[in-house]
Structure formats: C-alpha cells, structure tokens
Design an enzyme around this catalytic site. Structure first.
Site, PDB file in Angstrom:
ATOM      1  N   TYR A  38      12.257   8.819   8.067  1.00  0.00           N
ATOM      2  CA  TYR A  38      13.201   7.595   7.719  1.00  0.00           C
ATOM      3  C   TYR A  38      13.909   7.834   6.286  1.00  0.00           C
ATOM      4  O   TYR A  38      14.030   9.005   5.914  1.00  0.00           O
ATOM      5  CB  TYR A  38      12.059   6.391   7.147  1.00  0.00           C
ATOM      6  N   GLU A  39      15.089   7.093   5.956  1.00  0.00           N
ATOM      7  CA  GLU A  39      15.892   7.174   4.886  1.00  0.00           C
ATOM      8  C   GLU A  39      16.909   8.190   5.245  1.00  0.00           C
ATOM      9  O   GLU A  39      17.358   9.003   4.419  1.00  0.00           O
ATOM     10  CB  GLU A  39      15.309   7.619   3.500  1.00  0.00           C
ATOM     11  N   GLY A  40      17.220   8.264   6.562  1.00  0.00           N
ATOM     12  CA  GLY A  40      18.243   9.280   7.344  1.00  0.00           C
ATOM     13  C   GLY A  40      17.396  10.453   7.704  1.00  0.00           C
ATOM     14  O   GLY A  40      16.728  11.087   6.773  1.00  0.00           O
ATOM     15  N   GLN A  71      20.588  14.335   7.340  1.00  0.00           N
ATOM     16  CA  GLN A  71      20.707  14.863   6.098  1.00  0.00           C
ATOM     17  C   GLN A  71      21.550  16.389   5.993  1.00  0.00           C
ATOM     18  O   GLN A  71      22.290  16.492   5.082  1.00  0.00           O
ATOM     19  CB  GLN A  71      19.284  15.543   5.199  1.00  0.00           C
TER      20      GLN A  71
END
Lengths: 597, 597
Positions: free
Chosen positions: A440-442, A447
């Site tokens: 999650y969160e990318g 990244q």
C-alpha cells in the site's frame, strides 16, 4: 515473551548521534523540543506503547474488525486504548500549535509513532490515516475548514481517512471515476465506490472525516481532472456539533492476510440519497497535487511500519532464543542443553536482524529530519537541500524498510522453528501484518520507478553522488578502521550502478529493469553510511564524556552491530550491482507467451 | 485464474535434457520407465493434478481440518480426491514391485509428486508421510511386517505417519522420552506424547500406521537409545483384517499460519489403556540410523514443496499480470491501459521467478536421480558416487528450494498488489502454505550445519570442488557464449568460499557462522550449472532434430530464461561470498545482553 519493550536506548542513541535531533531543536520553532524534553516524552510514550497498546495486539488479531448493523465494530480492547491515545495527546505531537498540536518536529513524532506501531500495527493505522488527513487540510483547507475540522482531528477525537483507490484505479490513481456534482450552495454531491479504505468506518471516534478523490463534471481525463473533497460521516453544524448522517456507508470488509483488526473497507458514496455531501478542498482539479504534498510523510509512515514490526518481531525472537533449550552449542559443557541463541546460525540471524534494524531506523529518522528541514530550515538553500534529501530518501524508506519488514519477521518466525508456524505464539502475526506494507501507499515497484525515473535524474544524480562521496568518514576511530575498506567497496559499487543508470537516460526500459535492485542497493549503502556516521559521532562524544544517559554499554553494542552491518549485511550490494546494469533486453526478447511466463 | 496447469513442457524438458531420465531407464530394473511411458504417465498425472486435486486447494484452506468426536475430519472435497488418488495408483509409483509398487525411479515419481504438491500442498502431505513410512518399513521391517503393512500402504489405502517430535525434542531428536515397555509376547506398550504429527489422525483412510520413536527400558541416553516402533491405529488381525482400536489418540490440532487442511496433531500414546500396542522395527536402539536411511528422500520431498508451491504461485501471478490492466507501459499507445505484465518491474519479477523455478526443478530432480543411482547403478563406484551427490544435494534442495518457495510466493503476492493481500484471491495462501517448508524435516539452519560440518568435509570438499570444476561447459553454443564469463566468476566465488570453509576445519564457529550463506551460494551456483548443462545438451540435440514433442519454442523459452538466471539471479553469489568468510568473531564478541539482542 510476547511483551513489547520500547527500545528507548536505541532510539535515543539514534536521536543523539545518528540523526541528531539537536540540529532541529536549534531552530526557533523547536526550542521546546530539546533532548531532555524528548527523553521524558519518549519514556512516557514507551510506557504507553508497552502497557496500553501492546496488550491489544494479539486479541485484536484474533477478534478482528467486523460489520454489525451497517457499521464497523473494532476489537473490544481497542476502545479504551484509543480513548487513552486521544487523551494523552500523542496524535497531536507533530501538528502545528495553532490547531492545537504540539508543534514538535516530525523526527520527534516519528520516534513516538515507531513505538505505537511496534505495539500494534493494526491499531496504529487509524492515527496514521488521521495524521495524513490533518496534514492535507493544514496545507490546503480553507480557514473555515481548518477551524471546523482540525482541532478535533489533531487530537484524534475525530478520525480521518483517505479515499483514493477504486477497482480500476489502484497504482494508476488517474483512472479514478468517482463523481462530484455541485449542488449550488458551494457544496457537492459525491457518488462512487472506493476500495481498500483503511478504517473507512469504525466505532473508535464519534466522527470520521473522509477525504475523497473525485471528478467534477467538467474534469479533464487523467490525473489533471481529480479534485479533493471533505466528506464527513456526520455533517457538522455551524456550532460544531454533529448533525445528520451523511450518505456514505461501509459496504463490506476485506478478509486479509494480516492486520485483521484494521478494517479495510469498501465504501459507497451516494448510494442511499443520491450523493454524499462534500466540500471541495482548495481549487478544482488540484487533488493530485494536494495528495503529493503529503506523499513523503505518508510513505515514510509506511516505511516506519517495516521498521516497527521488524523491531517487535526481533524482540520476540530474541526472547524465545534465550529461553528455548535445544542441543548443545559449540563450547557448551557435555550433556548440557544450550539456549538456541548460543548456536551460531541463530546468533547470526538475531545479530544480522538487529544490525539491519539499526540501519532501518537510521534511514527512516534521517528521512523525517530531512522533511523537517525542508519545511523549517532558516534559509532557502537549506530548505531546498532538505527537500532534495527527503524526496530521495522517501522511496528508499518506504520500499527498503517494508521489504525488510517482511524478511525480518520471517527470520524471527524461523528462529521459533515449529512454534513459529503455530499462530498462538504470535510471531506469525508479525509476518502477516508486515506483508501489506510493501503494497500500500504505492507498491515498492512504484517506489523504485519514482527513484530511478524522477528522484535520481532530477538533478542528474548530484544528490545521490554527493551522499556517496561522504559515505566513508575520514575520521573513523581506530576500532572501526577496518570497516573503511568494505565501506569504500560498497560505495564504489553504488557509484558505478548510479552512473550506469544515469548514462541510460535515453533507454528507460533498461533503467526500469534495474529499478528495484538499485533501490535496494542504494538503500543498503546509504543506511549503512548513516549508521557509521552516527557511530563516529558517538565515539567522538564518548572521548570527552560518557554518552549522556546511555553509558558505554550502548556504545559497545552499537559498535559491534555496526561491524555486523558492514561485514554481513552490506555485502549484498555486490550481488545487486550486476543486476542493476543487466538492462531490459532479456526481459523483452520474447513475448510472455513465448518465454513461458 | 486460480486454476493450476501442469507444466509438462518444463518437466519434460528437464527430464530430457537437464536431468536425463534416460540415464536411469537404461538400467535393467527401469527399462519400463522409458521416455514415452513416462510422457504418457505425466499427461495423466497432470490431468489428475489439474482436475481432481487442484480444485480442493482453496476450499481445503478455508474449511481446514478439525477434531470431531475424538477424530480428525478433513475437508469434504478431500475425500473423493483421496479415493481417486488411491485408485489411480500414483502413490505406488516409486515403491518396489514386490510390494505392489510401480518400480519406477524416484526421479519419475518426483515429477508426479511435484504435480500433486502444486495442486494442493496440504493434501499432498498425507501421501508424503505415507511414502516415508513405506520407505522405512521396506528397508527395516521384518518380512512379516512388510507382508502385513506394505501392500496397503503402498497404494495409500492405509496411511502412514512419522512420530518423532516431542515438546523438548524438536531439532534435537536425541532428547526423545517416549517409552516402550515389552509385554512379553514380542510386542511393546508405547507411552508418551508427540507433537507436530502431520496427518496424525484423519478420516481419509481406514487405517493409519504410526511409526514412533521411543526408548526401551534399558536404552542409553541420547540418539543411541532410540528405537522405532510400528503402532497401528487399529490392531491388525492375522487374516489382515482390522481389529481393536489401539491406545493412540489425537489430543488437539495446531492452529497454523498455513496448510490448514493438513492436520498437525498432538498425539497421545497410552493415555487410556496404559500403552499403545507396538512392534519393534529392526534392532533395539537402532531408530536413529533407520530414520537416517529415509532422510535424503524425506528432505528432498520438502525441497520439492518449495518448488511446487513456487510454480503454483508463479502461474497464478502470470495469469493475473496478463489480465490486470493498469497504467501505460513504455511503448504502449497513448491513452492505452497496459496489462501489468508489460511493465518492466513486473516482467522482471515474473521472469526472474520463472528462471529460478527452472533452477529449483533442476536441483530437485538431479537430487532424485542421484538417489536412484546410489541405489541402482550397476557398479559399486557409480553407486558410491550417486550417494555422495545425493548426500550433498539433499540439504541444498531442502533449504534453498524452501527458502525460495517463501520468497517466490511472496513475489507472486506482490504482483497482485492489494488484491494479493486479500485472502479470496488465493495467492496469500501460497505464501502461508510455503512458510512451513523451511522449518520442518530439519530447519534450514540444521541443513546448513549438515552441509558444512558433514557433507562438505566428508571428502575434504572433493565432490563440491569437482562439480565446480565442471560448472562451465566448454561446448557452450554460440548464442550462450556470453554466459561463460558470469558463470566462471560465480564458480570462482563458490570455489573461494568452499576452500575458505575447508581451511577452517579447526575453527567450527567460523564455519558455522558462514553455513547458511554458503548453502545459498553453493545451491545457486550448482543449480544454475545444471540448467546451463541441460541447455547445452538441448541445443546439441536440436541440431540434429527438433526436440521430441517439445519443438523449438520450448528451447527458445528455456534459453532466454537461462540467460535471465545467469545475469539476474546468479549474481547474488557475489553478495554472499564475503558473508561466508566473515567468521564468527563478531557474533560472539559480546554476550547477547551486551550486544542488545
């Protein structure tokens, strides 16, 4: 044995020497965040994490979150823990004083977040999301919105959520289709479904403030047509009291591998009354840019989860390895049963894990310090430098620490042997919980793309190369002198890999094919560099005086672990370097069908 | 998408070129196991795995095994699948014809086991344990015992279990305390508790034949005082019919991270009637030696699980990555959504996984072939050589393939993104299931100790060094010529590491501190060498004729994947080599307390 002990010595060593808090408390707005104040705060936060939050971890996993009567019910033990969290003010720490926050540096708040996340990752997600929402409103909300929402969100009395993802819009946020129709009074009706909404509904706070990405009727396609809306669970009256229930509902919960106590919701906006009432935040079509302002904080927050859960699992394994007698270790008396911590392979796993955790903490905390400097350094150049470091380190913290979070919780499980595979021990939960963080969160792949396609080339590699230039301190104390050589070799490998990627700017496939191994390589080298730099500073400080409040023991422990880091963890870079530069030709030489994948 | 497709092309390529089955079917006792026969068998086994076993995997995980009325109930779908397994004769394949087996080489049976394990690992554990029990009785049982038990165990009509572990005796089997008292008629009464007994009780077969380690009254302490007993769930009458229920009971099941459908039992012997009736196998106090005769087979069987579950998870991820549209891959038309398999980082994960699986299969199958040669090669020298190879490769197959099983299932989960963390997708189950394999049948740390303390020094490294000498074929076809250099560098790293460990024979702590990284290094190098050797053979064969039944597509795919293996997977050895030789000084420089672990 499952008990959590706040690693205050390690955190304080980090804040004193590795990532000096003093560089921030020297700034006018942080004078109150001096070392003594923070030491006292950390003591208190450590007790809170150990005594109030940590005991909710196992039963929260077993009980899980569930839907009853159309609302999410969280585990019983979470209620009083959350009440005490709000009352204690831990959530307010990093927020501006003008909205009732503590006005502390993010670095200081990061240490407290680590403690609470180690204690219970599923619990900590609620404050994490609220903090993100506060952050967004602080930067982009109108004065009226700030006055209405922030004071109670800053404390956690009201919770916040982030509603981005839709089934067709996961990593590709630009594909969002939720709609917002103006209703004439300056407000909007929001319709659409969102998935994977962490704490999208729950019974821990009386109000939940949803921040929702949606499209206005005239929105251009893609990321340029996304706007951000506030959609409170209950409409807020002019006197600040809670009014009518808004048209937003939890539809279902995901049945997940881990973080069972954190409700992951499918949310429906506008399915009952034709639209949930929402307020636009900032300008139309500006939602993506607004989201980006909180991205570094949010991604660092996830990286910190990797650190926190690895710390918790390592403690668990260390305690077990001390207690568990099995076989005779080399050198033990004949006929004796040895604690397994005395067996070389177990000792190796524990020390390598501990050394890696030191490096993860150094990287996350340095990332937080860079964000602080980007916002608060006195001169423009220093702020710009801070921003460059923060931009660079954020994808590293997020990916490297969360990949390691999975690996180190798995190592901890291995130390337990058969007992580790049995859920009642609790160590398997750490692995299950940790496994979400690389996603999650990318995702960590996203990244890595961010690193090699944006962060690295944005200044033609200058930031990375200059960090590498400074990697081997020229004032290594004599007891660490033999580390100079392996450090220099790792730095050289990192430099070669960096220059290779920079030279391929015209061949993006080749660069992208090396993105993930490069991220790991660079993270390992830079985090090791931070640890060594901190150790040099600590040795220098210890010449004049014992380390304040820490004593020679901590220095000896950290010195040993730095050796383990450099000699046993860092060498992975030599395995990664050839992969970084292998290019993409082989990956695309055949179609997937022809290659048999 | 969750469907399993038997990878027959890859298996047949392996058996034709990488680990030639023809070297075994040339032996008199295996003339019936020629390539055509096996190809037909594999087709049938593939269909059985796909259609009968694979559909039981998800519901088996959801339903799990449970205790009802004092006995274990397995998932509903397992019953007919197991019935068809027995009827089809797959379980009998590797066992001697004289006991009703198929008399096939272990190599051939290994291919079939791979298929069934991929289809459902939890299901496959039942036959795996039965096979181990058959193996033990075949080698050490009396003629009477063989006649009584083997015919029905060989088919799986009766199941078998292995009862070794006790709470205080996990990795240290010598600490076993279960007792066996002679009752005068040549039989014994067994008392004690055993834990972690896989399929210790179940409802799939009418009879379960427990093999139990216990101590006779006059037993010396440690491993030299352990005897092996047959303890059937139901006593067997002279006419072969089932008699009275024996005094052995399942007490409870473990609540595990994965393999939920495989009951992991706590077993009580002699708690109701003062002792379960048992028969001694072979000589008193000979249990450990007897166990050792099946150790290579059993450990290879676990290594095969790592391969099988990685294959299943990879297929799952490959299918998802083809279907899932998200973002635009480099080179795709503007505005298009690309399948994520076209994104470089996803393509990288899938191709690296697939290349690694090729290498895992090569290693496991070569290990099986070596076991076959050790038993059946025509001359003594060849048998001895086979035994040396089998002894060396077994800890590698077990540890390397099971560590990779965890890593590759985790990679597959990552390809799914958020969907991977949700249990309904089924990919999280693969990770949960895979996580046991590095633990049971000797933890991977124990395997590494076995490698560096016994296998490597047993002939002063001669076997390892000679395999390394042959690692780089001198007849690499021109399209692979550029692989010679990275292969040679990896071989040199392996040789240096090997010689370093051999030179430290007098410093066991230093050797043990390098054991696990050495195991990974050596496995990676040797398995890659097998893949390349097979590819050279396949290219040579393809000069004269298309690969029989495979065609040029498979050769192209395998060639590409070998390139990926050598350029993107093999280089890890350069990260491991310095760690192998780092020694133990740092690990023991401070006490655990002083080091803060």
């Amino acid at each position: 044995m499952d008990g959590y002990r706040a690693p205050l010595d390690d955190i304080r060593f980090t804040l004193e020497h590795v990532v000096p808090l003093s560089t921030l408390s020297a700034l006018p707005q942080f004078v109150h965040a001096d070392g003594d104040t923070l030491a006292a705060l950390l003591e208190e936060a450590g007790r809170f994490a150990e005594e109030v939050v940590a005991p909710t971890n196992r039963d929260g996993d077993g009980e899980g979150a569930r839907i009853e009567h159309g609302g999410v019910v969280t585990p019983a033990s979470f209620h009083s823990a959350y009440e005490r969290y709000v009352a204690s003010g831990w959530g307010a720490m990093q927020h501006p004083e003008e909205h009732g926050g503590g006005g502390f540096p993010l670095l200081a708040a990061t240490a407290v977040k680590e403690l609470i996340t180690s204690a219970n990752m599923a619990f900590s997600l609620n404050p994490l999301l609220t903090t993100g929402a506060v952050h967004l409103l602080t930067h982009h909300g109108s004065e009226e919105q700030k006055a209405r929402y922030l004071p109670r969100m800053v404390t956690g009395e009201w919770a916040g959520t982030m509603n981005l993802t839709e089934p067709q819009a996961g990593s590709d946020v630009g594909a969002v289709t939720a709609r917002a129709e103006p209703i004439g009074d300056g407000r909007y009706r929001i319709t659409g479904q969102k998935i994977y909404i962490t704490y999208g509904d729950h019974d821990l706070s009386e109000q939940i403030v949803h921040l929702v990405l949606a499209r206005l009727p005239d929105a251009p396609p893609g990321t340029k047509g996304i706007s951000l809306f506030i959609v409170p669970k209950f409409l807020v009256e002019d006197d600040g009291s809670l009014g009518a229930r808004n048209d937003v509902q939890v539809v279902s919960l995901e049945h997940k591998l881990g973080i069972h106590a954190s409700p992951t919701c499918v949310m429906a906006f506008g399915e009952s009354e034709g639209g949930a009432i929402g307020e636009l935040v900032g300008d139309p079509h500006d939602g993506m840019r607004q989201m980006f302002t909180m991205m570094n904080d949010a991604r660092l927050g996830i990286g910190l989860q990797g650190l926190a859960i690895a710390e918790r699992a390592a403690q668990h394994a260390e305690a077990y390895a001390r207690d568990r007698l099995q076989g005779r270790a080399p050198g033990a008396a004949p006929g004796a049963q040895s604690p397994i911590i005395d067996h070389p392979d177990v000792r190796r796993m524990l020390l390598e894990s501990r050394a890696t955790i030191d490096a993860m903490r150094a990287l996350c905390y340095e990332n937080a310090r860079a964000i602080d400097l980007a916002l608060h350094a006195p001169d423009e150049d220093a702020r710009r430098h801070g921003q460059r470091i923060a931009d660079l380190l954020t994808p590293l913290s997020k990916s490297w620490c969360t990949d390691l979070g999975v690996e180190l919780t798995s190592t901890a499980l291995q130390v337990f042997g058969g007992m580790g595979y049995v859920e009642e021990t609790g160590v398997a939960q750490h692995l299950r919980d940790a496994r979400i963080a690389p996603i999650y969160e990318g995702t960590n792949g996203i990244q890595a793309i961010d690193l090699v396609m944006r962060k690295l080339p944005s200044d033609a590699g200058a930031t990375v190369l200059s960090l590498l230039d400074d990697l081997v301190p020229d004032d290594l104390p004599s007891e660490l002198a033999d580390l100079a050589d392996p450090l220099a070799r790792a730095r050289d490998a990192a430099r070669t890999a960096t220059e290779a990627l920079l030279s391929r700017g015209d061949r993006p496939l080749d660069v992208l094919a090396g993105a993930s191994p490069y991220l790991r390589l660079l993270s390992t080298v830079l985090a090791t560099g931070l640890v060594v730099r901190g150790l040099v500073a600590a040795h220098a400080a210890a010449v004049d005086s014992a380390l304040p409040g820490l004593g020679p023991d901590v220095l000896a422990a950290r010195t040993l672990r730095a050796r383990v880091l450099v000699t046993r963890v860092l060498p992975i870079v030599h395995g990664l370097a050839p992969v970084v530069t292998a290019g993409a030709d082989d990956l695309y030489a055949l179609t997937p069908d022809a290659a048999g994948v």
